[in-house]
Design an enzyme around this catalytic site. Structure first.
Site, PDB file in Angstrom:
ATOM      1  CD  GLN A 103      -2.406  -1.238   2.751  1.00  0.00           C
ATOM      2  OE1 GLN A 103      -3.439  -0.656   3.032  1.00  0.00           O
ATOM      3  NE2 GLN A 103      -1.743  -1.957   3.626  1.00  0.00           N
ATOM      4  CG  ASN A 104       4.171   1.330   2.341  1.00  0.00           C
ATOM      5  OD1 ASN A 104       3.141   1.639   2.931  1.00  0.00           O
ATOM      6  ND2 ASN A 104       5.103   0.587   2.881  1.00  0.00           N
ATOM      7  CB  VAL A 105       2.720   5.916  -2.647  1.00  0.00           C
ATOM      8  CG1 VAL A 105       1.283   5.419  -2.618  1.00  0.00           C
ATOM      9  CG2 VAL A 105       2.925   7.011  -1.602  1.00  0.00           C
ATOM     10  CG  HIS A 121      -2.892   2.446  -1.919  1.00  0.00           C
ATOM     11  ND1 HIS A 121      -2.903   2.455  -0.551  1.00  0.00           N
ATOM     12  CD2 HIS A 121      -3.987   1.729  -2.279  1.00  0.00           C
ATOM     13  CE1 HIS A 121      -3.958   1.770  -0.111  1.00  0.00           C
ATOM     14  NE2 HIS A 121      -4.622   1.317  -1.135  1.00  0.00           N
ATOM     15  CB  CYS A 129      -1.220  13.417 -18.849  1.00  0.00           C
ATOM     16  SG  CYS A 129      -2.014  14.804 -19.685  1.00  0.00           S
ATOM     17  CB  CYS A 149       1.222  16.208 -20.281  1.00  0.00           C
ATOM     18  SG  CYS A 149       1.356  14.811 -21.398  1.00  0.00           S
ATOM     19  N   GLY A 189       3.043  -4.333   9.036  1.00  0.00           N
ATOM     20  CA  GLY A 189       2.957  -2.888   9.249  1.00  0.00           C
ATOM     21  C   GLY A 189       1.781  -2.207   8.592  1.00  0.00           C
ATOM     22  CB  THR A 190      -1.021  -2.740   6.762  1.00  0.00           C
ATOM     23  OG1 THR A 190      -2.254  -2.139   6.388  1.00  0.00           O
ATOM     24  CG2 THR A 190      -1.174  -4.239   6.763  1.00  0.00           C
ATOM     25  CG  ASN A 215       1.051  -3.497  13.316  1.00  0.00           C
ATOM     26  OD1 ASN A 215       1.305  -2.586  14.103  1.00  0.00           O
ATOM     27  ND2 ASN A 215       0.373  -3.304  12.208  1.00  0.00           N
TER      28      ASN A 215
HETATM   29  P1  NAD Z   1      -1.400   3.174   8.724  1.00  0.00           P
HETATM   30  O1  NAD Z   1      -0.673   4.445   9.006  1.00  0.00           O
HETATM   31  O2  NAD Z   1      -2.879   3.139   8.785  1.00  0.00           O
HETATM   32  O3  NAD Z   1      -0.892   2.039   9.735  1.00  0.00           O
HETATM   33  C1  NAD Z   1       0.454   1.789   9.959  1.00  0.00           C
HETATM   34  C2  NAD Z   1       0.562   0.521  10.785  1.00  0.00           C
HETATM   35  O4  NAD Z   1       1.921   0.233  10.962  1.00  0.00           O
HETATM   36  C3  NAD Z   1      -0.068   0.626  12.184  1.00  0.00           C
HETATM   37  O5  NAD Z   1      -0.849  -0.527  12.418  1.00  0.00           O
HETATM   38  C4  NAD Z   1       1.150   0.667  13.120  1.00  0.00           C
HETATM   39  O6  NAD Z   1       0.899   0.005  14.352  1.00  0.00           O
HETATM   40  C5  NAD Z   1       2.170  -0.086  12.316  1.00  0.00           C
HETATM   41  N1  NAD Z   1       3.560   0.280  12.562  1.00  0.00           N
HETATM   42  C6  NAD Z   1       4.068   1.508  12.794  1.00  0.00           C
HETATM   43  N2  NAD Z   1       5.408   1.456  12.908  1.00  0.00           N
HETATM   44  C7  NAD Z   1       5.752   0.147  12.727  1.00  0.00           C
HETATM   45  C8  NAD Z   1       6.988  -0.555  12.699  1.00  0.00           C
HETATM   46  N3  NAD Z   1       8.152   0.091  12.877  1.00  0.00           N
HETATM   47  N4  NAD Z   1       6.977  -1.885  12.471  1.00  0.00           N
HETATM   48  C9  NAD Z   1       5.798  -2.555  12.286  1.00  0.00           C
HETATM   49  N5  NAD Z   1       4.592  -1.934  12.299  1.00  0.00           N
HETATM   50  C10 NAD Z   1       4.571  -0.610  12.509  1.00  0.00           C
HETATM   51  O7  NAD Z   1      -0.858   2.676   7.330  1.00  0.00           O
HETATM   52  P2  NAD Z   1      -1.474   1.680   6.240  1.00  0.00           P
HETATM   53  O8  NAD Z   1      -2.131   0.532   6.913  1.00  0.00           O
HETATM   54  O9  NAD Z   1      -0.402   1.443   5.255  1.00  0.00           O
HETATM   55  O10 NAD Z   1      -2.638   2.527   5.530  1.00  0.00           O
HETATM   56  C11 NAD Z   1      -2.481   3.910   5.314  1.00  0.00           C
HETATM   57  C12 NAD Z   1      -2.606   4.382   3.891  1.00  0.00           C
HETATM   58  O11 NAD Z   1      -1.768   5.520   3.765  1.00  0.00           O
HETATM   59  C13 NAD Z   1      -2.113   3.442   2.870  1.00  0.00           C
HETATM   60  O12 NAD Z   1      -3.115   3.390   1.967  1.00  0.00           O
HETATM   61  C14 NAD Z   1      -0.888   4.051   2.209  1.00  0.00           C
HETATM   62  O13 NAD Z   1      -1.063   4.131   0.823  1.00  0.00           O
HETATM   63  C15 NAD Z   1      -0.821   5.412   2.710  1.00  0.00           C
HETATM   64  N6  NAD Z   1       0.510   5.788   3.248  1.00  0.00           N
HETATM   65  C16 NAD Z   1       1.650   5.425   2.579  1.00  0.00           C
HETATM   66  C17 NAD Z   1       2.898   5.767   3.117  1.00  0.00           C
HETATM   67  C18 NAD Z   1       4.148   5.346   2.395  1.00  0.00           C
HETATM   68  O14 NAD Z   1       4.154   5.194   1.179  1.00  0.00           O
HETATM   69  N7  NAD Z   1       5.249   5.122   3.109  1.00  0.00           N
HETATM   70  C19 NAD Z   1       2.993   6.469   4.315  1.00  0.00           C
HETATM   71  C20 NAD Z   1       1.807   6.830   4.945  1.00  0.00           C
HETATM   72  C21 NAD Z   1       0.573   6.459   4.409  1.00  0.00           C
HETATM   73 ZN    ZN Z   2      -0.950  14.526 -21.761  1.00  0.00          ZN
END
Ligand code: NAD
Ligand code: ZN
Length: 245
Positions: A103-105, A121, A129, A149, A189-190, A215
């Site tokens: 889910q990380n970007v 995500h 664009c 673009c 970590g979600t 987590n």
């Molecule tokens: P969230 O912020 O909702 O949850 C993060 C989870 O990680 C929590 O449950 C927390 O307890 C746990 N956590 C925190 N530190 C940790 C560690 N060191 N080790 C293990 N677990 C740990 O994030 P999510 O569930 O990914 O959902 C949030 C949305 O926000 C996603 O859709 C994502 O796209 C976006 N997002 C992305 C980033 C990124 O790309 N790095 C950063 C923030 C949010």
């Molecule tokens: Zn274009």
């Protein structure tokens, strides 16, 4: 702390699995110094992510949204993958069938070397664009506002799935296929609050996989997993590949 017997059970599963799916969220990147959205560090000028990462916010004020992304780009550009990201690359290389759903970007999984992955995500280093829909890589920090673009001059937006938008069909198809066929699913970590990813653990479970969560805290998914290891991703994930004693 992770209990020793749960860790041993999970290590055995990792050693014997032939088909692994890993799902990651902001927690794995927190160990590289990328703030999670829900912590106070995720705030920017007192805006919440939910108020900026939407198509409506971009329509209303693209400059403001791009300024926020420039802040995030600057933050993320200086970050490096941590041992948990590297361990996931090793799992990919060791296991016959493997798929990573993130889910990380921030692109840190790709930076670490992951190849079999869906960034469901999107990716902060990609832009799209709003007119011709072409997708480009753009690693500028900061991006010149308003970005245009190269092909048609239309306004570019981040290639990110915002709140209220749908995930790409291809990403969903691949993710569900992987979840249905895996025998081990690791959820790292979600928070399990953002759908559809929040439903992925139960799909894997329903189709017979052993499901483990790593987590810092318990989450809404903890009751349905087979093993829940509490601690930092960067400390726990590398232990999964340690030799079984
Ligand atoms: P969230 O912020 O909702 O949850 C993060 C989870 O990680 C929590 O449950 C927390 O307890 C746990 N956590 C925190 N530190 C940790 C560690 N060191 N080790 C293990 N677990 C740990 O994030 P999510 O569930 O990914 O959902 C949030 C949305 O926000 C996603 O859709 C994502 O796209 C976006 N997002 C992305 C980033 C990124 O790309 N790095 C950063 C923030 C949010
Ligand atoms: Zn274009």
């Amino acid at each position: 702390m992770a209990s020793g017997s749960d860790l041993s059970r999970l290590k055995e599963q990792v050693a014997s699995a032939t088909d692994i799916v890993v799902l990651t969220g902001a927690g794995i990147s927190a160990d590289s110094g990328v703030p999670t959205f829900r912590g106070k560090d995720g705030l920017w000028r007192n805006f919440r992510a939910e108020d900026l990462a939407t198509p409506e916010a971009f329509e209303r004020d693209p400059r403001l949204v791009w300024e926020w992304y420039n802040w995030r780009r600057e933050l993320i550009a200086a970050k490096r993958p941590n041992p948990a990201h590297h361990t996931i690359v090793e799992l990919e290389q060791r296991c016959r069938h493997f798929w990573l759903i993130t889910q990380n970007v921030d692109g840190l999984h790709r930076d670490a070397g992951s190849q079999k992955l869906s960034e469901i995500h999107g990716n902060i280093w990609m832009v799209r664009c709003t007119v011709c829909c072409h997708v480009f890589e753009n690693r500028d920090v900061p991006v010149q506002i308003p970005p245009k673009c190269h092909d048609c001059g239309g306004l570019l937006r981040p290639h990110i799935v915002w709140f209220g938008e749908s995930l790409a069909d291809e990403d969903l198809r691949r993710s569900y296929a992987a979840l249905r066929s895996c025998n081990l699913c690791l959820i790292i970590g979600t928070s399990g609050l953002v759908y559809p990813a929040a439903g992925f653990a139960s799909v894997a479970k329903e189709f017979g996989a052993f499901v483990a969560e790593i987590n810092l805290d318990s989450t809404s998914q903890s009751p349905l997993v087979d093993v829940s290891l509490l601690g930092r991703a960067k400390d726990i994930v590398p232990l999964l590949l340690d030799p079984i004693q």
